[in-house]
Design a protein around this motif. Structure first.
Motif, PDB file in Angstrom:
ATOM      1  N   PHE A  61      41.043  21.121  69.319  1.00 31.18           N
ATOM      2  CA  PHE A  61      41.745  21.154  70.603  1.00 31.18           C
ATOM      3  C   PHE A  61      40.838  20.795  71.767  1.00 31.18           C
ATOM      4  CE2 PHE A  61      44.967  23.483  68.152  1.00 31.18           C
ATOM      5  CZ  PHE A  61      46.050  22.668  68.460  1.00 31.18           C
ATOM      6  N   LEU A  62      39.556  21.121  71.688  1.00 29.86           N
ATOM      7  CA  LEU A  62      38.641  20.658  72.738  1.00 29.86           C
ATOM      8  C   LEU A  62      38.544  19.131  72.718  1.00 29.86           C
ATOM      9  CD1 LEU A  62      35.808  23.308  72.686  1.00 29.86           C
ATOM     10  CD2 LEU A  62      37.194  22.669  74.655  1.00 29.86           C
ATOM     11  N   GLY A  63      38.475  18.573  71.529  1.00 23.70           N
ATOM     12  CA  GLY A  63      38.451  17.112  71.421  1.00 23.70           C
ATOM     13  C   GLY A  63      39.686  16.490  72.038  1.00 23.70           C
ATOM     14  N   ARG A  64      40.841  17.066  71.751  1.00 22.66           N
ATOM     15  CA  ARG A  64      42.102  16.557  72.303  1.00 22.66           C
ATOM     16  C   ARG A  64      42.160  16.728  73.824  1.00 22.66           C
ATOM     17  NH1 ARG A  64      46.575  14.346  69.462  1.00 22.66           N
ATOM     18  NH2 ARG A  64      47.709  15.214  71.192  1.00 22.66           N
ATOM     19  N   ILE A  65      41.768  17.901  74.298  1.00 20.31           N
ATOM     20  CA  ILE A  65      41.813  18.167  75.741  1.00 20.31           C
ATOM     21  C   ILE A  65      40.896  17.213  76.491  1.00 20.31           C
ATOM     22  CG2 ILE A  65      41.145  19.843  77.521  1.00 20.31           C
ATOM     23  CD1 ILE A  65      42.214  22.036  75.534  1.00 20.31           C
ATOM     24  N   TYR A  66      39.656  17.061  76.009  1.00 19.71           N
ATOM     25  CA  TYR A  66      38.731  16.154  76.701  1.00 19.71           C
ATOM     26  C   TYR A  66      39.217  14.713  76.654  1.00 19.71           C
ATOM     27  CZ  TYR A  66      35.066  19.585  77.573  1.00 19.71           C
ATOM     28  OH  TYR A  66      34.346  20.658  78.046  1.00 19.71           O
ATOM     29  N   THR A  67      39.796  14.312  75.533  1.00 15.92           N
ATOM     30  CA  THR A  67      40.238  12.926  75.393  1.00 15.92           C
ATOM     31  C   THR A  67      41.501  12.644  76.186  1.00 15.92           C
ATOM     32  OG1 THR A  67      39.255  12.827  73.192  1.00 15.92           O
ATOM     33  CG2 THR A  67      40.885  11.152  73.719  1.00 15.92           C
ATOM     34  N   LYS A  68      42.495  13.490  76.049  1.00 13.57           N
ATOM     35  CA  LYS A  68      43.813  13.206  76.626  1.00 13.57           C
ATOM     36  C   LYS A  68      44.017  13.741  78.039  1.00 13.57           C
ATOM     37  CE  LYS A  68      46.096  11.093  73.404  1.00 13.57           C
ATOM     38  NZ  LYS A  68      46.536   9.730  73.635  1.00 13.57           N
ATOM     39  N   ILE A  69      43.517  14.928  78.321  1.00 15.04           N
ATOM     40  CA  ILE A  69      43.818  15.565  79.604  1.00 15.04           C
ATOM     41  C   ILE A  69      42.692  15.351  80.619  1.00 15.04           C
ATOM     42  CG2 ILE A  69      44.283  17.772  80.753  1.00 15.04           C
ATOM     43  CD1 ILE A  69      45.571  18.650  78.038  1.00 15.04           C
ATOM     44  N   GLU A  70      41.468  15.605  80.181  1.00 11.72           N
ATOM     45  CA  GLU A  70      40.329  15.505  81.099  1.00 11.72           C
ATOM     46  C   GLU A  70      39.829  14.074  81.269  1.00 11.72           C
ATOM     47  OE1 GLU A  70      39.010  18.089  82.871  1.00 11.72           O
ATOM     48  OE2 GLU A  70      40.620  19.327  82.048  1.00 11.72           O
ATOM     49  N   LYS A  71      40.312  13.160  80.408  1.00 15.37           N
ATOM     50  CA  LYS A  71      39.904  11.744  80.454  1.00 15.37           C
ATOM     51  C   LYS A  71      38.390  11.596  80.328  1.00 15.37           C
ATOM     52  CE  LYS A  71      44.184  10.579  81.187  1.00 15.37           C
ATOM     53  NZ  LYS A  71      45.019  10.375  80.043  1.00 15.37           N
ATOM     54  N   GLN A  72      37.813  12.392  79.410  1.00 17.74           N
ATOM     55  CA  GLN A  72      36.377  12.336  79.113  1.00 17.74           C
ATOM     56  C   GLN A  72      36.216  12.172  77.591  1.00 17.74           C
ATOM     57  OE1 GLN A  72      34.084  15.521  80.943  1.00 17.74           O
ATOM     58  NE2 GLN A  72      35.674  15.757  82.477  1.00 17.74           N
TER      59      GLN A  72
END
Length: 68
Positions: free
Chosen positions: A25-36
């Motif tokens: 979920f950290l991978g998903r959050i950084y990729t999709k939401i945080e744009k990092q």
């Protein structure tokens, strides 16, 4: 955010399922939401090493899959 901090703490959990979900979920959050995506790939790299048979984790770690 608070959620990211909580998930980061769970990455080192002794329970494999909890740690795996936290990294995912950290991978998903950084990729999709945080744009990092570079930060997201770090978590997918951990998962790819932990589960070498999982092609999705390997592709995510290499940045080959962006639309997931």
């Amino acid at each position: 955010t608070d959620l990211i901090m909580k998930l980061k703490r769970h990455c080192s959990d002794e329970d494999l399922i909890v740690a795996t979900l936290a990294h995912y979920f950290l991978g998903r959050i950084y990729t999709k939401i945080e744009k990092q995506p570079e930060k997201g790939r770090v978590h997918f790299q951990v998962l790819a090493r932990r589960f070498p048979q999982n092609r999705l984790f390997d592709d995510l770690a290499k940045g080959l899959v962006v639309d997931f």
